[in-house]
Enzyme design. Structure first.
Site, short mmCIF file in Angstrom:
data_model
loop_
_atom_site.label_atom_id
_atom_site.label_comp_id
_atom_site.label_asym_id
_atom_site.label_seq_id
_atom_site.Cartn_x
_atom_site.Cartn_y
_atom_site.Cartn_z
N HIS A 124 0.82 -1.22 0.00
CA HIS A 124 0.00 0.00 0.00
C HIS A 124 0.85 1.27 0.00
O HIS A 124 0.35 2.35 -0.30
CB HIS A 124 -0.99 0.00 1.18
CG HIS A 124 -0.41 0.29 2.52
ND1 HIS A 124 -0.04 -0.68 3.41
CD2 HIS A 124 -0.14 1.47 3.14
CE1 HIS A 124 0.42 -0.13 4.52
NE2 HIS A 124 0.37 1.18 4.37
N ASP A 154 0.27 -7.66 1.63
CA ASP A 154 0.65 -6.25 1.66
C ASP A 154 2.17 -6.07 1.67
O ASP A 154 2.72 -5.31 2.46
CB ASP A 154 0.04 -5.55 2.88
CG ASP A 154 0.04 -4.03 2.72
OD1 ASP A 154 0.31 -3.54 1.61
OD2 ASP A 154 -0.21 -3.33 3.72
N SER A 229 4.80 2.70 7.73
CA SER A 229 4.44 1.57 6.88
C SER A 229 5.65 1.10 6.06
O SER A 229 6.29 1.89 5.38
CB SER A 229 3.33 1.97 5.90
OG SER A 229 2.12 2.17 6.57
#
Length: 462
Positions: A124, A154, A229
């Protein structure tokens, strides 16, 4: 009445002058840069934390060595995507199509995993990128190439070309970490580069969505925020045990829980991307159903014909309690172990069969079908012969159409889906996620397909 018409005429004239001025000033295409930090996934956990008294022992909490070993191997990832914006004023009063291009910039973190420049991050963080830029801790910048990605877990793999060997973080065995063990989260939250936070492992095999989800996160209380992230979760020795991916939050910022993809899963997915170009998912060949049963393990509801489980002698009603001596209490823990394995590998499965504990050696097979529950279809990976037959490099087949929802639109069993919302689909796993994600957001789905006659068609599904 005349006065009212006069005011109306003045208003219309003023509007026309304003629009004319707007047209003169903004007739050319304008490119605007918008910067956003790629948010962590924010998930609502399906559990209530419980505090328990434990016997604590004194441990060394000096993390300076671990921080020094890792901070230079965690990078800043800049994702530049070109978006299109519709301008209704120009649609009605201009001579163009009413669309203007602008750049949207997202930021996140990544982890260098080899001296020659391979970097792992979250999918993402880089999704939809037209351009990827990596900034090292020493401020050097590099253009990055996307090698491959896995939307289901992911994760994404990038590559940069540097003149010198780069600092990197070595993988550790994430199965060996223990609840209560100290860990560090290293990343770039809120564009604050090279940030290190500390916490402990709070739980393992966390699925967050219920006991049938594919996720098997490491849960920690190390502070993780937007921008983290794709960053590193490391142990006290500075070894990589996870990729920071999600937080449980009502605000979008850290409130006490963060979640990381275990390093064993990340390493296996990276190896698959490098060797095969796509993730090779391994399965036992069983169906499970733990709904409504309070058991310690995973109960086998049925075994697939000619699957590895049947050949090894596993039976309906067996309760899986261990995989290769790793304790299994719930489905997410079983999925975590299988996700870290490849088709063709063998695992020792220990089951509870009517009170007797039996161990069977099961050869894993490859999963090639995935269910989109939102659309009621089963998608299957395309064999090489079909890719060659239709002269395509990517695509998935609609293997079963269970609830006939797509029949209403004319999409049939046997159709080959090549694109979903203008994105090429490489495998059934990715296609399933794209469909279900769009459904969860109540968005229309645009399919590009090859029909049963070999003709290319497009459909809008609402």
């Amino acid at each position: 009445m005349k006065k009212a018409f006069s005011f109306l005429g003045i208003a219309i004239l003023g509007g026309a002058l304003t629009l004319g001025g707007y047209k003169l000033l903004f007739n050319d295409q304008v490119v605007i840069e918008r910067t956003i930090e790629k948010p962590l996934q924010t998930l609502q956990a399906s559990y209530n934390p419980t505090l328990r008294n434990t016997n604590a022992t004194e441990v060394n909490t000096d993390f300076t060595v671990a921080a020094e070993k890792t901070v230079h191997a965690v990078v800043h990832v800049k994702n530049t995507a070109v978006r299109t914006q519709t301008n209704p004023l120009e649609l009605f009063f201009g001579n163009g199509n009413g669309q203007r291009k602008y750049e949207q910039v997202g930021t996140g973190s990544g982890v260098i995993i080899s001296a020659d420049g391979y970097i792992v991050t979250n999918n993402h963080v880089i999704d939809g990128a037209n351009d990827l830029e990596i900034t090292l801790n020493n401020k050097k910048k590099y253009k990055a190439e996307l090698i491959g990605k896995d939307a289901a877990n992911d994760l994404a793999l990038l590559k940069i070309e540097a003149d010198d060997d780069l600092p990197y973080i070595a993988f550790a065995n994430s199965d060996n970490i223990k609840i209560g063990e100290w860990v560090l989260a290293v990343g770039n939250p809120y564009n604050l580069t090279s940030t290190v936070t500390a916490g402990i492992v709070s739980a393992k095999g966390r699925d967050l969505e219920g006991n049938r989800n594919i996720e098997s996160f490491i849960q920690t209380d190390a502070a993780v925020n937007p921008g983290n992230s794709g960053g590193a979760l490391v142990n006290a020795r500075g070894e990589l045990i996870g990729i920071n991916t999600a937080i449980s939050s009502r605000t979008g910022s850290f409130i006490g829980y963060s979640f990381a993809v275990p390093s064993n899963i990340a390493k296996k997915i990276i190896d698959d991307i490098l060797e095969y170009g796509a993730v090779q998912e391994a399965i036992l060949g069983i169906n499970i159903n733990n709904q409504g049963e309070d058991i310690d393990g995973v109960k086998i509801e049925s075994v697939a014909e000619e699957g590895g489980a049947e050949k090894a002698g596993l039976q309906s009603g067996d309760i899986i309690t261990q995989v290769n001596n790793v304790k299994i209490s719930k489905y997410s823990e079983l999925r975590g172990q299988l996700t870290a394995k490849r088709p063709g590998e063998s695992v020792n499965i220990t089951v509870n069969r009517d009170g007797d504990f039996i161990t069977k050696n099961v050869k894993l097979s490859k999963k090639d079908t995935f269910v989109s529950r939102a659309f009621g279809i089963i998608l299957k990976d395309l064999p090489k012969k079909d890719l060659k037959k239709y002269d395509i490099s990517k695509g998935v087949k609609i293997y079963k159409n269970a609830n006939k929802y797509l029949d209403y639109y004319g999409v049939k069993e046997g159709f080959i889906i090549t694109k979903i919302n203008k994105k090429e689909v490489s495998n059934a796993s990715e296609a399933t996620k794209l469909l279900d994600d769009a459904s969860n957001r109540n968005e229309p789905v645009y399919l590009e397909v090859i029909n049963l006659k070999g003709e290319r068609e497009r459909y809008a599904i609402r």
